[in-house]
Design a protein around this motif. Structure first.
Motif, short mmCIF file in Angstrom:
data_model
loop_
_atom_site.label_atom_id
_atom_site.label_comp_id
_atom_site.label_asym_id
_atom_site.label_seq_id
_atom_site.Cartn_x
_atom_site.Cartn_y
_atom_site.Cartn_z
N ASN A 26 -24.75 -2.09 50.46
CA ASN A 26 -23.81 -1.00 50.26
C ASN A 26 -23.48 -0.29 51.57
O ASN A 26 -22.37 0.18 51.75
N ARG A 27 -24.44 -0.21 52.49
CA ARG A 27 -24.16 0.40 53.80
C ARG A 27 -23.10 -0.39 54.55
O ARG A 27 -22.21 0.17 55.17
N ARG A 71 -20.83 -2.23 53.20
CA ARG A 71 -19.57 -1.98 52.51
C ARG A 71 -18.99 -0.62 52.91
O ARG A 71 -17.78 -0.51 53.13
N TYR A 72 -19.83 0.41 52.96
CA TYR A 72 -19.36 1.74 53.37
C TYR A 72 -18.74 1.69 54.76
O TYR A 72 -17.65 2.24 54.98
N VAL A 73 -19.41 1.05 55.68
CA VAL A 73 -18.90 0.97 57.05
C VAL A 73 -17.58 0.20 57.10
O VAL A 73 -16.60 0.65 57.68
N GLY A 119 -14.89 2.12 55.26
CA GLY A 119 -14.60 3.34 56.01
C GLY A 119 -13.74 3.07 57.23
O GLY A 119 -12.75 3.79 57.49
N THR A 157 -8.27 1.30 49.53
CA THR A 157 -9.53 1.28 50.26
C THR A 157 -10.38 2.49 49.95
O THR A 157 -11.61 2.38 49.80
N LEU A 170 -13.99 2.60 48.32
CA LEU A 170 -15.07 3.32 49.00
C LEU A 170 -15.78 4.27 48.04
O LEU A 170 -17.01 4.40 48.08
N SER A 171 -15.03 4.86 47.13
CA SER A 171 -15.65 5.78 46.16
C SER A 171 -16.42 5.04 45.07
O SER A 171 -17.19 5.64 44.33
N VAL A 192 -18.24 1.95 45.74
CA VAL A 192 -18.73 0.88 46.61
C VAL A 192 -19.68 -0.09 45.91
O VAL A 192 -19.85 -1.22 46.34
N ARG A 193 -20.25 0.31 44.78
CA ARG A 193 -21.14 -0.59 44.04
C ARG A 193 -20.39 -1.55 43.12
O ARG A 193 -20.96 -2.46 42.56
N VAL A 212 -14.53 -4.03 45.44
CA VAL A 212 -14.73 -4.16 46.89
C VAL A 212 -14.24 -5.52 47.37
O VAL A 212 -13.56 -5.62 48.39
#
Length: 142
Positions: A2-3, A5-7, A10, A67, A71-72, A74-75, A80
């Motif tokens: 998930n990190r 994916r966040y990066v 983002g 996007t 991002l909101s 992400v799971r 994604v």
């Protein structure tokens, strides 16, 4: 996972908001000065066209919307990966065009074009990565 994916999401969101907002709301400024930082990559590609510039801005703002939704959530693997696929189509085609037209730039701008556009391809591709077994066991997917 998930990190990562966040990066990825983002960075893609920032890139699309930056480009889209500028291109849509100041198309002449975007055309003359993109990507910024004392660089100018668009005038070499042909004459200014307000309609085309605003359409590009609108497209990037639409991508920003998709996007940010991903991002909101992400799971949500399907969302994604769909977002990654959309970005990958755009970025592979965009990259392919530009690597065939690098001759109009100096060496510095050639290198920066390839680096920036390849980075966008990689960010999109990372979003397509399958979820690991560990993430799946923890319930990180939908």
């Amino acid at each position: 996972m998930n990190r990562i994916r966040y990066v990825g999401l983002g960075l893609l969101a920032v890139a699309s908001l930056y480009t889209g907002t500028w291109a849509y709301f100041s198309p002449t400024g975007w055309y003359a000065n993109f990507p910024g930082l004392a660089l100018s990559w668009l005038p070499q590609l042909g004459p200014y066209n307000e309609h085309l510039a605003k359409d590009a801005g609108a497209m990037f703002l639409a991508l920003a919307c998709l996007t940010l939704v991903a991002l909101s959530q992400v799971r949500n693997t399907r969302l994604v990966q769909t977002t990654g696929a959309v970005w990958l189509v755009l970025n592979v085609l965009h990259f392919s065009y530009h690597v065939q037209h690098l001759d109009m730039y100096g060496t510095r701008d050639q290198v920066l074009n390839v680096v920036f556009l390849a980075t966008l391809v990689l960010l999109a591709a990372v979003l397509l990565a399958p979820v690991t077994a560990l993430s799946a066991r923890r319930g990180d997917t939908k």
